[in-house]
Design an enzyme around this catalytic site. Sequence first.
Site, mmCIF file in Angstrom:
data_model
loop_
_atom_site.group_PDB
_atom_site.id
_atom_site.type_symbol
_atom_site.label_atom_id
_atom_site.label_comp_id
_atom_site.label_asym_id
_atom_site.label_seq_id
_atom_site.Cartn_x
_atom_site.Cartn_y
_atom_site.Cartn_z
ATOM 1 C CE1 TYR A 81 -3.119 -2.946 0.254
ATOM 2 C CE2 TYR A 81 -3.396 -2.542 2.590
ATOM 3 C CZ TYR A 81 -3.698 -3.274 1.458
ATOM 4 O OH TYR A 81 -4.584 -4.323 1.556
ATOM 5 C CG HIS A 139 -1.355 -8.935 -0.269
ATOM 6 N ND1 HIS A 139 -0.898 -7.646 -0.147
ATOM 7 C CD2 HIS A 139 -2.689 -8.827 -0.437
ATOM 8 C CE1 HIS A 139 -1.911 -6.796 -0.227
ATOM 9 N NE2 HIS A 139 -3.001 -7.491 -0.407
ATOM 10 C CG LEU A 182 -18.868 -0.583 5.095
ATOM 11 C CD1 LEU A 182 -18.464 0.763 5.669
ATOM 12 C CD2 LEU A 182 -20.273 -0.969 5.568
ATOM 13 N N GLY A 183 -18.661 -2.854 0.707
ATOM 14 C CA GLY A 183 -18.736 -2.859 -0.744
ATOM 15 C C GLY A 183 -18.016 -1.704 -1.393
ATOM 16 N N GLY A 230 -17.528 1.135 -0.337
ATOM 17 C CA GLY A 230 -18.245 2.377 -0.090
ATOM 18 C C GLY A 230 -19.666 2.390 -0.586
ATOM 19 C CG PHE A 231 -22.866 0.446 -3.787
ATOM 20 C CD1 PHE A 231 -23.094 1.334 -4.821
ATOM 21 C CD2 PHE A 231 -23.911 -0.382 -3.388
ATOM 22 C CE1 PHE A 231 -24.337 1.404 -5.451
ATOM 23 C CE2 PHE A 231 -25.151 -0.331 -4.005
ATOM 24 C CZ PHE A 231 -25.361 0.562 -5.042
#
Length: 332
Positions: free
Chosen positions: A58, A124, A220-221, A223-224
């Site tokens: 990241y 990962h 939370l998908g 942000g969706f």
Amino acid sequence: MERRTIGAAALAVGAVGLGCMPMSWAYSTSQQRGEESLRAVHRALDLGSTLLDTADMYGPFTNELLLGRVLKERRAEAFVSTKVGLLVGDQHIVANGRPGYVKRACDASLRRLQTDVIDLYQLHREDPEVPVEETWGAMAELVQAGKVRALGLCAVGARSARRPGTRLYDATIRQLERVQQVFPVSAVQAELSVWSPEALRTLLPWCEARGIGFLAAMPLGNGFLTGTLTPGEGFEPDDLRARHPRFTAEMMAANQPIVAGLRRVARRHGEAVTPAQVALAWLLAQSPQVIPVPGTKHVRWVEENARAAELRLTREDFAEIAGLPPAQGSWD
């Protein structure tokens, strides 16, 4: 906050974790603010969201460096989860599971995180050029050396690795059974949410039967499911959702009934309750093994997500969520 345990060692963490990736990677870089991200991590620890999930890729590396600034002050309060196995180039990402690289990468992560031990070290991605047992064996040596407390496997890329005619997590379970012969798996991280529930069928039961923690990625998908995204509003070019089939204006509009259902459930619990909190509460109720890891870089959302641990859904709520239409659009 309620505490949940990870693996046979019963490592305790807050029931809702904090995904740190958006602070440095993959989401709208123009909105990334180092100081705001630091405040978000501090606030998560204040509220008992002790599991901080990051990865060396990241940034790359900058996310671990950011967390290190917090851990230097508050290491005893945090449960640190980072990942190894992916290298980032200019236009590509490649897997590296060579034992020597894994050991060097762990030492580098420890330096960036300003700690002498990583609580959960996750693979990962599997390197197709290296038997996964060899990679896992090197990770197990890190536990024996006292640099890592427990090992986990990240299965977020399972969709891209799936072959026609197989269930989503068949290959992941086979991989898990192989590495279990080398050293115990303490946690599995995989996608799980109201609109991507596939892990409930096989992967979560596999973990439950073995006392393995389940870190719910993208709870939370992306942000969706928060209900804060507007179809057609668009995303910055470097935002992963700008190229995602479920985040076209057409598909976002088609999937609004899912958000509407979460919003109806939320209203039954009070005006202050949000669709995001309902989505997280639903996850927490699936199993004591589940620990959602919603990602954010803002204090406001850290606080909202943490409060989801206090929300108790009713039978009516679960029935309404179960009756929501399946998500439309490819997730690949």
